[in-house]
Scaffold this motif. Structure first.
Motif, PDB file in Angstrom:
ATOM      1  N   GLU A   1     -20.391 -48.302  17.617  1.00 23.67           N
ATOM      2  CA  GLU A   1     -20.527 -47.705  16.545  1.00 23.67           C
ATOM      3  C   GLU A   1     -21.128 -48.936  15.268  1.00 23.67           C
ATOM      4  OE1 GLU A   1     -17.085 -46.518  14.691  1.00 23.67           O
ATOM      5  OE2 GLU A   1     -15.891 -48.176  14.834  1.00 23.67           O
ATOM      6  N   TYR A   2     -21.917 -48.757  14.436  1.00 22.75           N
ATOM      7  CA  TYR A   2     -22.480 -49.853  13.514  1.00 22.75           C
ATOM      8  C   TYR A   2     -22.112 -49.448  12.112  1.00 22.75           C
ATOM      9  CZ  TYR A   2     -26.782 -47.479  12.166  1.00 22.75           C
ATOM     10  OH  TYR A   2     -27.890 -46.684  11.407  1.00 22.75           O
ATOM     11  N   GLY A   3     -22.078 -50.492  11.095  1.00 24.10           N
ATOM     12  CA  GLY A   3     -21.879 -50.054   9.912  1.00 24.10           C
ATOM     13  C   GLY A   3     -20.402 -49.287   9.675  1.00 24.10           C
TER      14      GLY A   3
ATOM     15  N   LYS B   1     -24.616 -42.925  13.439  1.00 24.12           N
ATOM     16  CA  LYS B   1     -23.858 -44.130  13.374  1.00 24.12           C
ATOM     17  C   LYS B   1     -23.161 -44.484  14.410  1.00 24.12           C
ATOM     18  CE  LYS B   1     -23.924 -46.146   9.867  1.00 24.12           C
ATOM     19  NZ  LYS B   1     -24.811 -46.760   9.169  1.00 24.12           N
ATOM     20  N   GLY B   2     -22.827 -43.611  15.504  1.00 26.22           N
ATOM     21  CA  GLY B   2     -22.121 -44.065  16.753  1.00 26.22           C
ATOM     22  C   GLY B   2     -22.260 -43.151  17.729  1.00 26.22           C
TER      23      GLY B   2
ATOM     24  N   GLY C   1     -20.233 -46.576  11.048  1.00 28.02           N
ATOM     25  CA  GLY C   1     -19.780 -46.034  12.271  1.00 28.02           C
ATOM     26  C   GLY C   1     -19.211 -44.506  12.216  1.00 28.02           C
TER      27      GLY C   1
END
Lengths: 359, 359, 359, 359
Positions: free
Chosen positions: B247-249, A244-245, B251
């Motif tokens: 980072e996404y969501g 996620k990161g 993260g």
């Protein structure tokens, strides 16, 4: 395009689903003249293997790689290296209940929508089993890096909120493989293991952070402007399941410092230009500066849990779904060699690219 | 290889140094039939332009784009769109002192080492001026996305330790452009501005975070296994100057939650399969699931500061270096359209790729 | 994909239409450290220039190249070289009559059908004017090849049925530039010129063959299995406007010989392994063997003729069409430097690739 | 780079040497939803198979393909299709004598020089056995083309000087498979067969021409300027072992005609714009115009002959070499499906590209 190919000169293409006949891949662009140490490659696969300890999935997979081409008398010939890893211990029945149901936060729904069809057995192509092929590619990349005295070492630095606060410079990374969680600090490692045991008992899952250090990279790797070395590393890491990161050097913490505090001042150390600090993480302007490269990769908890969850089926009807079979409560220990492998692929590719930088 | 090209189908290639005659680029693979709204493209460039407010660099650059090809009667023809932006306000003398000195944490040293030569004027190719070409590519990408009702909105969510705690869902993003710092919360925006004013007075610099939200993405974008949508986005962001993390969501914060807490349960909302929460950030298994895509990008403070710093020259002799001329104390307000542009390039490229996913 | 990009490491991307503001391109991947001899580049452009003799089109185009980036103090920096050539002498009115009519055997019809729109002025993107950008790329490639003592020399070996029967080994290729038709044999050259004069008087056009010889190529260039050196050369040549065929070495005449007659026997000449004959054309198994590389390229007659031809308009109505303005009765003399340029791009790209072949 | 990958969207990567464990490949980018007719794929392999008649090599290879991934319930899933063909009938001893000797006009010398190592058994990677993998890729491509009513038919039109003078329009191509030489004209076919029998008796080899016709291609395939449809086809054909030349439409004979004679006049036939003649070979400006595409491919005689030839060994000492084992006196009958396969790969790739041409 070739979305299953990674790299520009040293290219790994992978294929295979969790419950098909075999997974495997092709490495194209491996220079000739490399002694292919099969024991090393197989050992790297063992590090990723399911069932390696009581905190990983208990699936039994041999993960034995068979090299089919590109090698003659144990030396690479410059031609593509084809390889397969057979799927032997698949229990497809464990997945029959997923045929028409979407697991929350898994790839079931998006795969079905994108392609109009999906192999639901064991997650099909979305299964982390695919990463075994990356290990093979990464292991061969590491054999090349060995010749350049470049080493890559990843370790688990956080599981849930259990965090290894020390920076890598204060750790003995050679101890990483001594613990089943792959954390080089014995005390923290034990805490992590206990925590994962507890998580598993509850049928739940947990994520964490893998940190990685690359030592010995020559100055000059990385290509402005889009293929900056850290951009390549970031993409490599973000392509791993559950990531996620990504951050490198001072990363997200950079925002807490002023330029005057964070800049890495140049010094001359025994006729070699070095930096006094290394907040840059060994990369400046997208190009390696000869210092250690280090970065963090954040993994979310595995989506498949043993608890019952609400969901919908393919017709949109409300239903529940619950993991069956043998799953990891925490992927981090097994993901350590995957992070290293992807990093190795990036560094080798950039080493070869660098051969064309100057006349 | 083409390290100055971004994209696979919709491809942007850029060229140009800060103090050369012009910067520019070529967009290859833009579908025919798009009305090219020049006012919009130019307006996007204004958002990135130096001198737009008192908290950015005071350099005056017109940044006027000239389209040279690929358009006929204002409609794209399917042929490459060549464009240039002339360099008019360069003051190369401001950089004479850098000819033989390496600025800490800048690209001076690595460029010199990699290529054996470097254009030291204004940072040459490493200058963020290059990103103006990305704005042109991104603006054209946005014109395509408009037709699909896909919108991209970035904003500054943190400067130094001044942080906008609210998630994007509680913000009025349409207010972003109302403040010179491009933070949609007026109170926080003002704090950020005051802080940057102070930083500037001290001849220092500061970083922060840009957050970005993409709404309206159809289900199915992103290519397993290496070209996951978030991996493409991550690489795009990490290729922007001064970026240290992505980072996404949920993260990096994903690591604080268990699978049972973080999984996004599926629900049926008016005959449409949706997720109840969106920790996934609109991407599952590397493929868009139709929910909002959101991510954070961490920027370090600008390397060039107005304070004297220790360094070495090209011969390794100790020296000092101090920024001259007109520099940004904080790049974030000007980086907002760059983040959006890179995101737009990724989404358009994946939209076009998706046309080949099924028979 | 990037269909307007040629090459893998040394990449030329071109843009521009015949009657737009400018044509141009970007060379990405040119190694740093090359002295950019602008006089040489401009001279190469003169060789392709319209109006250079009475047997070419009488259009006056200056074709002056402006380099915009990638060069510092006359030396390449390793960054992309952007360049433009302005369009100055366009007479778009000459093409108004083509707005709705398709010229036989031209790209009018297919461009319209493929893209739904076309710039009919001067052929738009299908105009051979685009090849001026290839000359720039090729000239820079030649500057690199010079450093490796590799030379490329093309010449006109046939116009209509007037054929230079002698093989290149019996010709003095240094005489090529002495005649306006670029045929090194004075007698044949004069016949060709007279024939073209006659063709022009009749408002007709004629094709022919350009032969090309590459000397000094090191052993080892070319990549099995798909990127064989002659496959790259073939694609390069077939991408030139009006080309209908490509053959290398003994080419189509190979079919008249048995293996025992055509095989090139190896010999040891002063401690160097050579071949006694060279039917292979310097390439065996897709890889250069150190002998001269030679090949032929067949050009059809230019499609635009000054005679009235039957055709249809965009609505499918029968009509006639007749060339207006200033066209070439025979493109071969101007195509000689284009053939050389494309060959130079292929050889440089493969030279750089070869740097990654072995460990 | 990936020199063992062909295609941009529909990508075939191959691996494998003649005497390794297996050959095989990966097809990445095959759209989901295609029914994979395994009988058809296997049948295409039979057409290339050694030992299929008395005029081909008498080697016995089963060439049975095993699909390992990318297919679920016989339907493609959009994921990479991995496949292998085992090597079973290898007699490596037949090649021991080649360990240190270079066969004239074979790849032995160049492979050794390029990579510093070579698998001499059966030609290693340079063996035409590699083309079996192309057949698999091509067969899957043909299954897609079937859905678009596009058909590809190749045939042998010349062996040595025995030539089928009739154009394809006067032939019954459905008869091609009836003769072991794959020439649709029975009388010429028999002459060719007798001639090959004679050639074989003398331990010699002979080449020839394969012609190929593609019917049903929609208007619009092919990408200006470098990826013209015929440039892609040319590269595809030139990448096949032993190919020395390629021409399409009127090809080399174009030079015998004036523009006024060779231009294909447009006509309106039942509300469809067609050309009256088809010297263009179905491609204008690099883009398909809806007419039949046709082209010729010239093959030289096989390099390995059963006669004794002069050569040198790896140390440069003069020696002789003579083919042992089981070789083709003429590759043309077995190359017919290879030509078709490469053409199919090109057309499918361009069909998929075309989906991005317009908004």
């Amino acid at each position: 395009m070739a979305a299953n190919t990674f790299g520009n000169i040293f290219c790994l293409t992978t294929f295979g689903e969790s419950h098909g006949e075999a997974i495997g891949g092709i490495i194209d662009g491996c220079p000739s003249g490399l002694k292919l140490d099969m024991a090393f490659i197989q050992n790297e696969l063992q590090r990723r293997k399911p069932g390696q300890s009581h905190i990983t999935t208990q699936r039994k997979e041999d993960d034995e790689v068979k090299i089919l081409s590109g090698v003659f008398n144990e030396i690479t010939t410059g031609h593509p290296i084809g390889f397969i890893i057979e799927n032997n211990n698949q229990k497809s029945k464990d997945y029959e209940h997923l045929k028409e149901v979407y697991r929350p936060s898994h790839a079931d729904f998006t795969y079905q929508q994108k392609f109009g069809i999906r192999d639901y057995r064991g997650g099909g192509r979305s299964s982390a089993r695919e990463t075994a092929s990356r290990i093979v590619g990464g292991a061969i990349a590491k054999l090349i890096l060995n010749q350049y005295q470049i080493s890559i070492q990843a370790y688990v630095s956080q599981v849930g909120t259990i965090k290894l606060e020390k920076p890598y410079t204060e750790l003995n990374l050679s101890k990483t493989e001594e613990s089943i969680i792959r954390c080089p600090d014995e005390e923290i490692a034990n805490k992590m293991i206990s925590y994962i045991e507890e998580i598993r008992k509850n049928g739940d899952t947990i994520g964490g952070i893998i940190s990685c250090v690359i030592k010995g990279t020559p100055i000059g790797l990385g290509e402005p402007v889009f293929d900056k070395l850290h951009a390549d590393l970031g993409k490599a890491m973000l392509s791993i399941n559950a990531v996620k990161g990504f951050e490198y050097g001072a990363g997200f913490s950079s925002i807490n410092y002023k330029g005057s505090e964070l800049n890495d001042v140049f010094i001359n150390e025994e006729n070699k230009i070095k930096t006094k600090t290394n907040f840059s993480g060994g990369i400046q302007g997208g190009i390696s500066n000869g210092e250690d490269i280090y970065f963090n990769v954040a993994f979310k908890p595995v989506a498949t849990i043993m608890q019952e969850q609400l969901s919908v089926d393919m017709n949109g009807n409300a239903t529940t779904v619950q993991g069956k079979g043998r799953h990891d409560p925490c992927v981090l220990p097994r993901a350590v060699p995957i992070v290293e492998s992807m990093a190795a692929l990036v560094i080798v590719d950039n080493l070869l690219k660098q051969r064309s930088a100057t006349l």
